[in-house]
Motif scaffolding. Structure first.
Motif, PDB file in Angstrom:
ATOM      1  N   LEU A 115       5.412  21.772 103.121  1.00  0.00           N
ATOM      2  CA  LEU A 115       6.088  20.656 102.476  1.00  0.00           C
ATOM      3  C   LEU A 115       7.572  20.653 102.799  1.00  0.00           C
ATOM      4  O   LEU A 115       8.148  21.672 103.175  1.00  0.00           O
ATOM      5  CB  LEU A 115       5.914  20.749 100.951  1.00  0.00           C
ATOM      6  N   SER A 116       8.172  19.481 102.628  1.00  0.00           N
ATOM      7  CA  SER A 116       9.623  19.343 102.750  1.00  0.00           C
ATOM      8  C   SER A 116      10.122  18.559 101.551  1.00  0.00           C
ATOM      9  O   SER A 116       9.349  18.162 100.674  1.00  0.00           O
ATOM     10  CB  SER A 116       9.973  18.613 104.051  1.00  0.00           C
ATOM     11  N   GLN A 117      11.406  18.307 101.511  1.00  0.00           N
ATOM     12  CA  GLN A 117      11.981  17.569 100.398  1.00  0.00           C
ATOM     13  C   GLN A 117      11.287  16.219 100.197  1.00  0.00           C
ATOM     14  O   GLN A 117      11.016  15.810  99.066  1.00  0.00           O
ATOM     15  CB  GLN A 117      13.475  17.358 100.634  1.00  0.00           C
ATOM     16  N   ALA A 118      10.995  15.528 101.293  1.00  0.00           N
ATOM     17  CA  ALA A 118      10.408  14.188 101.192  1.00  0.00           C
ATOM     18  C   ALA A 118       9.054  14.203 100.495  1.00  0.00           C
ATOM     19  O   ALA A 118       8.661  13.208  99.882  1.00  0.00           O
ATOM     20  CB  ALA A 118      10.269  13.582 102.588  1.00  0.00           C
ATOM     21  N   ASP A 119       8.326  15.308 100.588  1.00  0.00           N
ATOM     22  CA  ASP A 119       7.000  15.379  99.977  1.00  0.00           C
ATOM     23  C   ASP A 119       7.047  15.545  98.469  1.00  0.00           C
ATOM     24  O   ASP A 119       6.049  15.320  97.785  1.00  0.00           O
ATOM     25  CB  ASP A 119       6.211  16.550 100.578  1.00  0.00           C
ATOM     26  N   LEU A 120       8.202  15.984  97.942  1.00  0.00           N
ATOM     27  CA  LEU A 120       8.285  16.332  96.520  1.00  0.00           C
ATOM     28  C   LEU A 120       9.345  15.543  95.771  1.00  0.00           C
ATOM     29  O   LEU A 120       9.672  15.869  94.629  1.00  0.00           O
ATOM     30  CB  LEU A 120       8.555  17.841  96.375  1.00  0.00           C
ATOM     31  N   THR A 121       9.899  14.519  96.403  1.00  0.00           N
ATOM     32  CA  THR A 121      10.887  13.688  95.727  1.00  0.00           C
ATOM     33  C   THR A 121      10.416  12.241  95.732  1.00  0.00           C
ATOM     34  O   THR A 121       9.676  11.816  96.610  1.00  0.00           O
ATOM     35  CB  THR A 121      12.270  13.790  96.387  1.00  0.00           C
ATOM     36  N   SER A 122      10.867  11.514  94.743  1.00  0.00           N
ATOM     37  CA  SER A 122      10.440  10.129  94.572  1.00  0.00           C
ATOM     38  C   SER A 122      11.599   9.295  94.054  1.00  0.00           C
ATOM     39  O   SER A 122      12.503   9.799  93.385  1.00  0.00           O
ATOM     40  CB  SER A 122       9.264  10.068  93.584  1.00  0.00           C
ATOM     41  N   LYS A 123      11.560   8.005  94.331  1.00  0.00           N
ATOM     42  CA  LYS A 123      12.567   7.089  93.803  1.00  0.00           C
ATOM     43  C   LYS A 123      12.313   6.767  92.338  1.00  0.00           C
ATOM     44  O   LYS A 123      13.176   6.213  91.661  1.00  0.00           O
ATOM     45  CB  LYS A 123      12.576   5.789  94.611  1.00  0.00           C
ATOM     46  N   TRP A 124      11.107   7.123  91.847  1.00  0.00           N
ATOM     47  CA  TRP A 124      10.748   6.795  90.468  1.00  0.00           C
ATOM     48  C   TRP A 124      11.244   7.882  89.519  1.00  0.00           C
ATOM     49  O   TRP A 124      11.109   9.070  89.784  1.00  0.00           O
ATOM     50  CB  TRP A 124       9.237   6.643  90.333  1.00  0.00           C
ATOM     51  N   ILE A 125      11.802   7.485  88.406  1.00  0.00           N
ATOM     52  CA  ILE A 125      12.337   8.427  87.418  1.00  0.00           C
ATOM     53  C   ILE A 125      11.200   9.299  86.889  1.00  0.00           C
ATOM     54  O   ILE A 125      10.129   8.800  86.551  1.00  0.00           O
ATOM     55  CB  ILE A 125      13.027   7.665  86.274  1.00  0.00           C
ATOM     56  N   ASN A 126      11.469  10.598  86.816  1.00  0.00           N
ATOM     57  CA  ASN A 126      10.557  11.616  86.282  1.00  0.00           C
ATOM     58  C   ASN A 126       9.347  11.889  87.172  1.00  0.00           C
ATOM     59  O   ASN A 126       8.523  12.740  86.838  1.00  0.00           O
ATOM     60  CB  ASN A 126      10.054  11.242  84.875  1.00  0.00           C
ATOM     61  N   GLN A 130       6.893  15.669  88.111  1.00  0.00           N
ATOM     62  CA  GLN A 130       5.440  15.585  87.988  1.00  0.00           C
ATOM     63  C   GLN A 130       4.745  15.982  89.287  1.00  0.00           C
ATOM     64  O   GLN A 130       3.682  16.607  89.277  1.00  0.00           O
ATOM     65  CB  GLN A 130       5.030  14.173  87.572  1.00  0.00           C
ATOM     66  N   LEU A 131       5.342  15.595  90.423  1.00  0.00           N
ATOM     67  CA  LEU A 131       4.794  16.021  91.714  1.00  0.00           C
ATOM     68  C   LEU A 131       4.791  17.543  91.832  1.00  0.00           C
ATOM     69  O   LEU A 131       3.812  18.153  92.276  1.00  0.00           O
ATOM     70  CB  LEU A 131       5.618  15.418  92.854  1.00  0.00           C
ATOM     71  N   VAL A 132       5.899  18.171  91.431  1.00  0.00           N
ATOM     72  CA  VAL A 132       5.998  19.629  91.496  1.00  0.00           C
ATOM     73  C   VAL A 132       4.982  20.273  90.570  1.00  0.00           C
ATOM     74  O   VAL A 132       4.315  21.251  90.931  1.00  0.00           O
ATOM     75  CB  VAL A 132       7.431  20.083  91.150  1.00  0.00           C
ATOM     76  N   GLN A 133       4.842  19.728  89.368  1.00  0.00           N
ATOM     77  CA  GLN A 133       3.858  20.252  88.428  1.00  0.00           C
ATOM     78  C   GLN A 133       2.453  20.185  89.020  1.00  0.00           C
ATOM     79  O   GLN A 133       1.674  21.143  88.955  1.00  0.00           O
ATOM     80  CB  GLN A 133       3.928  19.441  87.128  1.00  0.00           C
ATOM     81  N   SER A 134       2.124  19.039  89.619  1.00  0.00           N
ATOM     82  CA  SER A 134       0.814  18.869  90.225  1.00  0.00           C
ATOM     83  C   SER A 134       0.605  19.836  91.381  1.00  0.00           C
ATOM     84  O   SER A 134      -0.475  20.417  91.545  1.00  0.00           O
ATOM     85  CB  SER A 134       0.651  17.421  90.703  1.00  0.00           C
ATOM     86  N   LEU A 135       1.645  20.021  92.199  1.00  0.00           N
ATOM     87  CA  LEU A 135       1.568  20.956  93.325  1.00  0.00           C
ATOM     88  C   LEU A 135       1.202  22.353  92.845  1.00  0.00           C
ATOM     89  O   LEU A 135       0.294  22.999  93.388  1.00  0.00           O
ATOM     90  CB  LEU A 135       2.903  20.984  94.064  1.00  0.00           C
ATOM     91  N   PHE A 136       1.897  22.840  91.829  1.00  0.00           N
ATOM     92  CA  PHE A 136       1.660  24.204  91.392  1.00  0.00           C
ATOM     93  C   PHE A 136       0.335  24.353  90.660  1.00  0.00           C
ATOM     94  O   PHE A 136      -0.270  25.435  90.686  1.00  0.00           O
ATOM     95  CB  PHE A 136       2.822  24.696  90.534  1.00  0.00           C
ATOM     96  N   GLU A 137      -0.138  23.306  90.023  1.00  0.00           N
ATOM     97  CA  GLU A 137      -1.482  23.361  89.438  1.00  0.00           C
ATOM     98  C   GLU A 137      -2.533  23.537  90.535  1.00  0.00           C
ATOM     99  O   GLU A 137      -3.466  24.326  90.391  1.00  0.00           O
ATOM    100  CB  GLU A 137      -1.755  22.091  88.631  1.00  0.00           C
ATOM    101  N   GLN A 138      -2.366  22.791  91.631  1.00  0.00           N
ATOM    102  CA  GLN A 138      -3.296  22.929  92.750  1.00  0.00           C
ATOM    103  C   GLN A 138      -3.159  24.308  93.397  1.00  0.00           C
ATOM    104  O   GLN A 138      -4.159  24.948  93.741  1.00  0.00           O
ATOM    105  CB  GLN A 138      -3.038  21.829  93.768  1.00  0.00           C
TER     106      GLN A 138
END
Length: 227
Positions: A115-126, A130-138
C-alpha cells in the motif's frame, strides 16, 4: 472477525477481499461503507535468493523475525517474549525495500498487501481512519503482512505549528491505536527514505520493534545484480 470479510484467490494468486456482498466497498460513503477492498496476495512472488547481497539485512530478518515466527514460536511464548510485529526499512530510494518485504512474507507463508498513501487516504471526512481500521481487521484475520511504502507521507509528525491537517492526525491516531494491541498476529512493514519525518510515536518499541537500514548495495552486490 467472525466471517465479516469474504475472500477467494484468483488466477494470479491475489485475494479478492470485500464486504461479502459482491459490492465494491467504496461505492457508498455512509456508515456501512467499510469492508474496504485491498489487494491481498497469496504469493508475494519474491524469495530471498532473488535479492543479491544485503546479507546483513537477511541475517537480521532471520534472527529477529523468521526464526522466532517459524522455528521457535513455543520458546518465545514460554518466556513471554513478544515476537517482532512492526518493522521499519529506511534508506535511499531504489534499494530493494519492497523486495525484502515480499521475501519476508514468502518465507513466513503469509498473505501480503502493498500500500501507499493513496490507498489509505480519502477526500471524505473520517473515511481515511475507517480505511485503516478495515485494513487492520483484514490483516488480523489473514495473519497477513501489511507493507506501507513511503510511510512518511502517510504518518508524518502531528506537530508543526498547527499546520497538520486534522484528518491526517486522525489517521495517525488510528494507526497508533491498532499498533498498541496486546495481541497482534499481523506484521506491519513501513518503508521510508525520510525517517525523521515520521511521527515519533509510531516508531516507539511495541509498535515498531525492528529498524533496518537498507543502504546502497555494496560493490559485490552490484556485481551480482549485473551478472
Amino acid at each position: 472477525m467472525g466471517g465479516q470479510y469474504s475472500h477467494s484467490s484468483d488466477d494470479d494468486g491475489a485475494f479478492n477481499v470485500g464486504n461479502g456482498d459482491g459490492e465494491s466497498a467504496n461505492e457508498d460513503h455512509g456508515d456501512e461503507a467499510f469492508g474496504a477492498s485491498f489487494n491481498w496476495e497469496a504469493d508475494s512472488n519474491v524469495e530471498f535468493q532473488d535479492i543479491a547481497g544485503y546479507e546483513h539485512v537477511k541475517r537480521e530478518l532471520f534472527n529477529s523475525v523468521i526464526d522466532p515466527d517459524v522455528n521457535n514460536p513455543d520458546s518465545y511464548e514460554r518466556f513471554q517474549i513478544d515476537p517482532v510485529r512492526g518493522i521499519l526499512f529506511h534508506g535511499p530510494p531504489g534499494t530493494g525495500k519492497t523486495m525484502f518485504g515480499r521475501a519476508l512474507a514468502d518465507v513466513l507463508d503469509r498473505p501480503f498487501v502493498e500500500l501507499s498513501q493513496a490507498d489509505l487516504t480519502s477526500k471524505w471526512i473520517n473515511e481515511s481512519p475507517q480505511l485503516v481500521q478495515s485494513l487492520f481487521e483484514q490483516a488480523e484475520e489473514f495473519n497477513g503482512v501489511v507493507f506501507v511504502d513511503e510511510a512518511e507521507q502517510l504518518l508524518g509528525k502531528r506537530t508543526g505549528g498547527g499546520n497538520a491537517h486534522n484528518e491526517d492526525m486522525k489517521l495517525t491516531n488510528t494507526f497508533l491505536s491498532q499498533l498498541s494491541r496486546e495481541e497482534q498476529d499481523f506484521i506491519l512493514i513501513l518503508t521510508t527514505n525520510r525517517r525523521d519525518m515520521i511521527d515519533p510515536a509510531i516508531l516507539r518499541p511495541g509498535r515498531i520493534d525492528l529498524e533496518i537500514e537498507v543502504g546502497l548495495p555494496s560493490f559485490e552486490a552490484r556485481k551480482e545484480i549485473i551478472e
